[in-house]
Design an enzyme around this catalytic site. Structure first.
Site, PDB file in Angstrom:
ATOM      1  N   ARG A  68      -9.330   3.275 -12.674  1.00  0.00           N
ATOM      2  CA  ARG A  68      -9.188   4.063 -11.448  1.00  0.00           C
ATOM      3  C   ARG A  68      -9.145   5.549 -11.769  1.00  0.00           C
ATOM      4  O   ARG A  68      -8.372   5.988 -12.595  1.00  0.00           O
ATOM      5  CB  ARG A  68      -7.868   3.716 -10.733  1.00  0.00           C
ATOM      6  CG  ARG A  68      -7.952   2.482  -9.899  1.00  0.00           C
ATOM      7  CD  ARG A  68      -6.669   2.196  -9.120  1.00  0.00           C
ATOM      8  NE  ARG A  68      -5.541   3.042  -9.416  1.00  0.00           N
ATOM      9  CZ  ARG A  68      -5.011   3.899  -8.549  1.00  0.00           C
ATOM     10  NH1 ARG A  68      -5.501   4.018  -7.349  1.00  0.00           N
ATOM     11  NH2 ARG A  68      -3.981   4.624  -8.890  1.00  0.00           N
ATOM     12  N   CYS A 100       0.828  -1.214   0.000  1.00  0.00           N
ATOM     13  CA  CYS A 100       0.000   0.000   0.000  1.00  0.00           C
ATOM     14  C   CYS A 100       0.855   1.253   0.000  1.00  0.00           C
ATOM     15  O   CYS A 100       1.837   1.340   0.734  1.00  0.00           O
ATOM     16  CB  CYS A 100      -0.881   0.048   1.249  1.00  0.00           C
ATOM     17  SG  CYS A 100      -2.479  -0.708   1.015  1.00  0.00           S
TER      18      CYS A 100
HETATM   19  N1  LIG Z   1      -7.091  -1.267   1.010  1.00  0.00           N
HETATM   20  C1  LIG Z   1      -6.352  -0.270   0.603  1.00  0.00           C
HETATM   21  O1  LIG Z   1      -5.814   0.471   1.411  1.00  0.00           O
HETATM   22  C2  LIG Z   1      -6.099  -0.004  -0.840  1.00  0.00           C
HETATM   23  C3  LIG Z   1      -6.517  -0.846  -1.834  1.00  0.00           C
HETATM   24  N2  LIG Z   1      -6.269  -0.583  -3.166  1.00  0.00           N
HETATM   25  C4  LIG Z   1      -6.682  -1.526  -4.202  1.00  0.00           C
HETATM   26  O2  LIG Z   1      -6.473  -0.921  -5.476  1.00  0.00           O
HETATM   27  C5  LIG Z   1      -7.552  -1.179  -6.350  1.00  0.00           C
HETATM   28  C6  LIG Z   1      -8.184   0.104  -6.797  1.00  0.00           C
HETATM   29  O3  LIG Z   1      -8.804   0.743  -5.695  1.00  0.00           O
HETATM   30  P1  LIG Z   1      -9.375   2.224  -5.840  1.00  0.00           P
HETATM   31  O4  LIG Z   1      -8.341   3.088  -6.423  1.00  0.00           O
HETATM   32  O5  LIG Z   1      -9.957   2.616  -4.551  1.00  0.00           O
HETATM   33  O6  LIG Z   1     -10.503   2.025  -6.959  1.00  0.00           O
HETATM   34  P2  LIG Z   1     -12.030   2.495  -7.027  1.00  0.00           P
HETATM   35  O7  LIG Z   1     -12.441   2.088  -8.375  1.00  0.00           O
HETATM   36  O8  LIG Z   1     -12.868   2.020  -5.930  1.00  0.00           O
HETATM   37  O9  LIG Z   1     -11.985   4.067  -6.862  1.00  0.00           O
HETATM   38  C7  LIG Z   1     -11.252   4.920  -7.703  1.00  0.00           C
HETATM   39  C8  LIG Z   1     -12.026   6.234  -7.905  1.00  0.00           C
HETATM   40  O10 LIG Z   1     -13.146   6.012  -8.746  1.00  0.00           O
HETATM   41  C9  LIG Z   1     -14.335   6.575  -8.173  1.00  0.00           C
HETATM   42  N3  LIG Z   1     -15.495   5.780  -8.630  1.00  0.00           N
HETATM   43  C10 LIG Z   1     -15.831   4.522  -8.248  1.00  0.00           C
HETATM   44  N4  LIG Z   1     -16.972   4.128  -8.895  1.00  0.00           N
HETATM   45  C11 LIG Z   1     -17.343   5.141  -9.711  1.00  0.00           C
HETATM   46  C12 LIG Z   1     -18.430   5.328 -10.616  1.00  0.00           C
HETATM   47  N5  LIG Z   1     -19.339   4.392 -10.824  1.00  0.00           N
HETATM   48  N6  LIG Z   1     -18.485   6.511 -11.288  1.00  0.00           N
HETATM   49  C13 LIG Z   1     -17.556   7.462 -11.096  1.00  0.00           C
HETATM   50  N7  LIG Z   1     -16.516   7.332 -10.245  1.00  0.00           N
HETATM   51  C14 LIG Z   1     -16.403   6.192  -9.557  1.00  0.00           C
HETATM   52  C15 LIG Z   1     -14.042   6.512  -6.662  1.00  0.00           C
HETATM   53  O11 LIG Z   1     -14.794   7.436  -5.941  1.00  0.00           O
HETATM   54  C16 LIG Z   1     -12.563   6.858  -6.616  1.00  0.00           C
HETATM   55  O12 LIG Z   1     -12.380   8.239  -6.661  1.00  0.00           O
HETATM   56  C17 LIG Z   1      -8.495  -2.105  -5.574  1.00  0.00           C
HETATM   57  O13 LIG Z   1      -8.127  -3.405  -5.919  1.00  0.00           O
HETATM   58  C18 LIG Z   1      -8.163  -1.822  -4.115  1.00  0.00           C
HETATM   59  O14 LIG Z   1      -8.415  -2.938  -3.288  1.00  0.00           O
HETATM   60  C19 LIG Z   1      -5.643   0.562  -3.529  1.00  0.00           C
HETATM   61  C20 LIG Z   1      -5.216   1.439  -2.593  1.00  0.00           C
HETATM   62  C21 LIG Z   1      -5.381   1.220  -1.171  1.00  0.00           C
HETATM   63  O1  LIG Z   2      -2.394   0.978  -1.323  1.00  0.00           O
HETATM   64  C1  LIG Z   2      -2.604  -0.074  -1.942  1.00  0.00           C
HETATM   65  N1  LIG Z   2      -2.189  -0.144  -3.195  1.00  0.00           N
HETATM   66  C2  LIG Z   2      -2.382  -1.205  -3.972  1.00  0.00           C
HETATM   67  O2  LIG Z   2      -1.946  -1.227  -5.124  1.00  0.00           O
HETATM   68  C3  LIG Z   2      -3.083  -2.293  -3.386  1.00  0.00           C
HETATM   69  N2  LIG Z   2      -3.459  -3.489  -3.883  1.00  0.00           N
HETATM   70  C4  LIG Z   2      -4.108  -4.119  -2.856  1.00  0.00           C
HETATM   71  N3  LIG Z   2      -4.113  -3.368  -1.758  1.00  0.00           N
HETATM   72  C5  LIG Z   2      -4.669  -3.695  -0.449  1.00  0.00           C
HETATM   73  O3  LIG Z   2      -3.703  -4.438   0.287  1.00  0.00           O
HETATM   74  C6  LIG Z   2      -4.317  -5.649   0.781  1.00  0.00           C
HETATM   75  C7  LIG Z   2      -3.294  -6.736   0.982  1.00  0.00           C
HETATM   76  O4  LIG Z   2      -2.387  -6.358   1.980  1.00  0.00           O
HETATM   77  P1  LIG Z   2      -1.221  -7.337   2.512  1.00  0.00           P
HETATM   78  O5  LIG Z   2      -0.289  -7.603   1.385  1.00  0.00           O
HETATM   79  O6  LIG Z   2      -0.560  -6.561   3.614  1.00  0.00           O
HETATM   80  O7  LIG Z   2      -1.873  -8.578   3.003  1.00  0.00           O
HETATM   81  C8  LIG Z   2      -5.373  -5.935  -0.258  1.00  0.00           C
HETATM   82  O8  LIG Z   2      -6.350  -6.823   0.198  1.00  0.00           O
HETATM   83  C9  LIG Z   2      -5.902  -4.550  -0.586  1.00  0.00           C
HETATM   84  O9  LIG Z   2      -6.850  -4.079   0.355  1.00  0.00           O
HETATM   85  C10 LIG Z   2      -3.495  -2.233  -2.065  1.00  0.00           C
HETATM   86  N4  LIG Z   2      -3.261  -1.127  -1.341  1.00  0.00           N
END
Ligand SMILES: NC(=O)C1=CN([C@@H]2O[C@H](COP(=O)(O)OP(=O)(O)OC[C@H]3O[C@@H](n4cnc5c(N)ncnc54)[C@H](O)[C@@H]3O)[C@@H](O)[C@H]2O)C=CC1
Ligand SMILES: O=c1[nH]c(=O)c2[nH+]cn([C@@H]3O[C@H](COP(=O)(O)O)[C@@H](O)[C@H]3O)c2[nH]1
Ligand SMILES: [K+]
Length: 499
Positions: free
Chosen positions: A417, A318
């Site tokens: 995204r 992350c």
């Molecule tokens: N758990 C964590 O801390 C993190 C996880 N990730 C992973 O990265 C991947 C991408 O995550 P995100 O960037 O949050 O993707 P996301 O697709 O949920 O959100 C990206 C952007 O698109 C917008 N959006 C979503 N649906 C929409 C719609 N129907 N119309 C218009 N705008 C919309 C959201 O508000 C946001 O600004 C996922 O697999 C996620 O699990 C990424 C960063 C952190």
């Molecule tokens: O900031 C992020 N950028 C990414 O590219 C990304 N990809 C996955 N995930 C999130 O990390 C989780 C897995 O975490 P661990 O490797 O620590 O188990 C996953 O389950 C997600 O919630 C992301 N977070």
């Protein structure tokens, strides 16, 4: 602007105190079964798993092969959604094609293949048998089976065709596709077989039952299976193409779905949940998230989420905290959300399970998360290290590593995204790297489970709800962190065997 009074805390900042251990607290009595989807308080959840571990919704982690191995050990995988709908549905269908105890052949050759081909094919593959079919594909007519034990390089030339050493279908005891696992095992023991091919009415190989699996089947008595004994599997969805993706995944047989996003506190998630509720009622279970506070939990619980996933920015790959300044320590997030979950259960009579996602660095972190209120744990890095995950294994500087990249990294090419469009993403939100290789999932998950059970035993509990209710946690000081860091060099057996 408002500033919360508490500091944001991680899982490393807590330890558990032991409670009184009684004689009923034995590994055999400890039951880690946990609810996955919402249910009325006092009633069982319609979907439960015996091992509270699920794999992250990530391309580097969750393939059909990993999903089958994880379901065998009592957990559940989530097939990633950063691929087109048809291929994700095909991955789900591939898992649902596996019944507990019945293995699909992964390797197929035509009769023209050589013994050398068999050696090369099986090297590094978990399966050591190869199906010979008339056209070399899984759909071809089944001609026979060959394993690496059926020939030896001293006696048989690698250029010899497989037909010289295979066990031909005419000479094999086989079973029809409708055979039950207990009947298949009866046949295996009666005829002293090591393998029983199961054939379709059209003479295709449906699956094989292995005698070697009999023991593991009795060892993993808690496999995650549906009413038809097919392995359970989850699938990720997003809030853009859900109107097409959800029906395809439901048709493919997905047991549960989960909205995959870094930030679940959005109207897009409520609309996605509403779409599924309108179309399927309560038959299709969709988890939502991720969240880190009570407000967001309440919003998604009210919108009908089957469970809520907790964790922003804590994952090993992350960079959300660095890129967007958004997140919260995983312990603080769980404490806040679990309180909201319990209040929601009291108020509505509905229990909404919590999934703790990301940032678990050790097995004991899982115990801390479960004590703080998580019902099950989602792991990316942990599963990416195993043979069963789909990412490449590489050797760098003498170390065996496996590739591991975030779904927000450039490598994931998650172009939807932020509507970034074009050929390149505008900014990355994740790391593209490697994790140490750790061997087989089916050998390592039972060790993690044994540790979790040992924690429950020390805390005097035999179930996760009892563990959570009675857990006493203490914050860990900076000084004690430093103390556990005292330097002891670990023995290297190549330099000092200990005699
Ligand atoms: N758990 C964590 O801390 C993190 C996880 N990730 C992973 O990265 C991947 C991408 O995550 P995100 O960037 O949050 O993707 P996301 O697709 O949920 O959100 C990206 C952007 O698109 C917008 N959006 C979503 N649906 C929409 C719609 N129907 N119309 C218009 N705008 C919309 C959201 O508000 C946001 O600004 C996922 O697999 C996620 O699990 C990424 C960063 C952190
Ligand atoms: O900031 C992020 N950028 C990414 O590219 C990304 N990809 C996955 N995930 C999130 O990390 C989780 C897995 O975490 P661990 O490797 O620590 O188990 C996953 O389950 C997600 O919630 C992301 N977070
Ligand atoms: K938001």
């Amino acid at each position: 602007m408002k500033i919360l009074p508490e500091v944001s805390r991680t899982l490393s900042e807590y330890l558990l105190l032991p409670n009184l251990t009684t004689e009923d607290c034995t590994p055999a009595n400890v039951d880690l079964t946990t609810p996955v989807v919402r249910h009325r308080v006092g009633e069982p959840s319609p979907i439960r798993i015996a091992t509270p571990l699920v794999s992250a919704i990530m391309e580097a982690v969750s393939s059909p092969r990993l999903a089958v191995a994880l379901a065998r050990t009592g957990g559940m995988a989530f097939i990633h959604q950063n691929q087109d709908i048809a291929s994700q549905a095909a991955d789900v269908a591939a898992v649902k094609g596996h019944k507990a105890g019945f293995r699909r052949a992964e390797l197929h050759v035509a009769p023209t293949a050589t013994l050398g081909d068999i050696t090369a094919l099986t090297r590094g593959c978990a399966q050591d048998f190869v199906a010979v079919t008339d056209d070399g594909t899984a759909e071809g007519r089944f001609l026979g089976l060959i394993t690496v034990d059926d020939f030896h390089p001293d006696r048989h030339a690698p250029t010899d065709p497989v037909t010289t050493r295979m066990r031909a279908v005419e000479d094999l005891v086989t079973a029809p596709a409708a055979v039950s696992l207990s009947d298949a095992n009866e046949t295996i023991w009666h005829h002293r077989l090591d393998v029983l091919p199961v054939l379709t009415p059209h003479a295709r190989l449906a699956s094989v039952v292995l005698r070697a699996d009999y023991e593991s089947h009795t060892r993993f008595r808690h496999e995650s299976v549906d009413a038809d004994k097919r392995f359970r599997v989850g699938a990720g969805i997003n809030t853009r193409d859900h109107t097409d993706r959800v029906p395809a995944l439901v048709d493919a047989g997905a047991d549960v779905l989960c909205i995959d996003s870094s930030d679940g506190y959005s109207v897009y998630q409520a609309k996605t949940l509403e779409f599924v509720r309108d179309k399927y009622g309560a038959d299709v279970h969709v988890g939502a998230g991720n969240v880190v506070d009570a407000r967001a939990f309440r919003y998604l619980a009210d919108a009908g989420a089957a469970w809520v996933k907790v964790g922003i920015g804590g994952g090993s790959i992350c960079t959300t905290r660095e890129t967007k300044g958004i997140g919260r320590g995983q312990a603080s997030a769980l404490i806040d959300v679990a309180r909201a979950r319990d209040a929601y259960a009291q108020e509505t009579g509905v229990y909404v399970p919590l999934c703790c996602d990301g940032g678990l660095l050790t097995d004991y972190h899982m115990a801390i998360a479960l004590a703080l209120g998580a019902d099950f744990i989602m792991l990316g890095r942990y599963f990416a290290r195993f043979d069963e995950s789909p990412n490449r294994r590489v050797r760098i500087g003498g170390r065996l590593l496996k590739e591991y990249w975030g779904e927000g990294s450039a490598r994931a090419r998650n172009i939807a995204r932020y509507e970034q469009g074009g050929d390149d993403i505008a900014f990355e939100e994740g790391v593209d790297g490697y994790v140490p290789y750790a061997g087989s999932l089916q050998q390592t998950v039972p060790i993690t489970v044994a540790k979790l059970k040992a924690t429950l035993i020390s805390c005097g509990s035999t179930s996760l709800p009892a563990f959570r209710d009675s857990a006493i946690l203490v914050p860990v000081s900076e000084q004690s962190h430093r103390q556990t860091g005292a330097e002891v060099m670990v023995r290297d057996h190549s330099q000092d065997a200990g005699e």
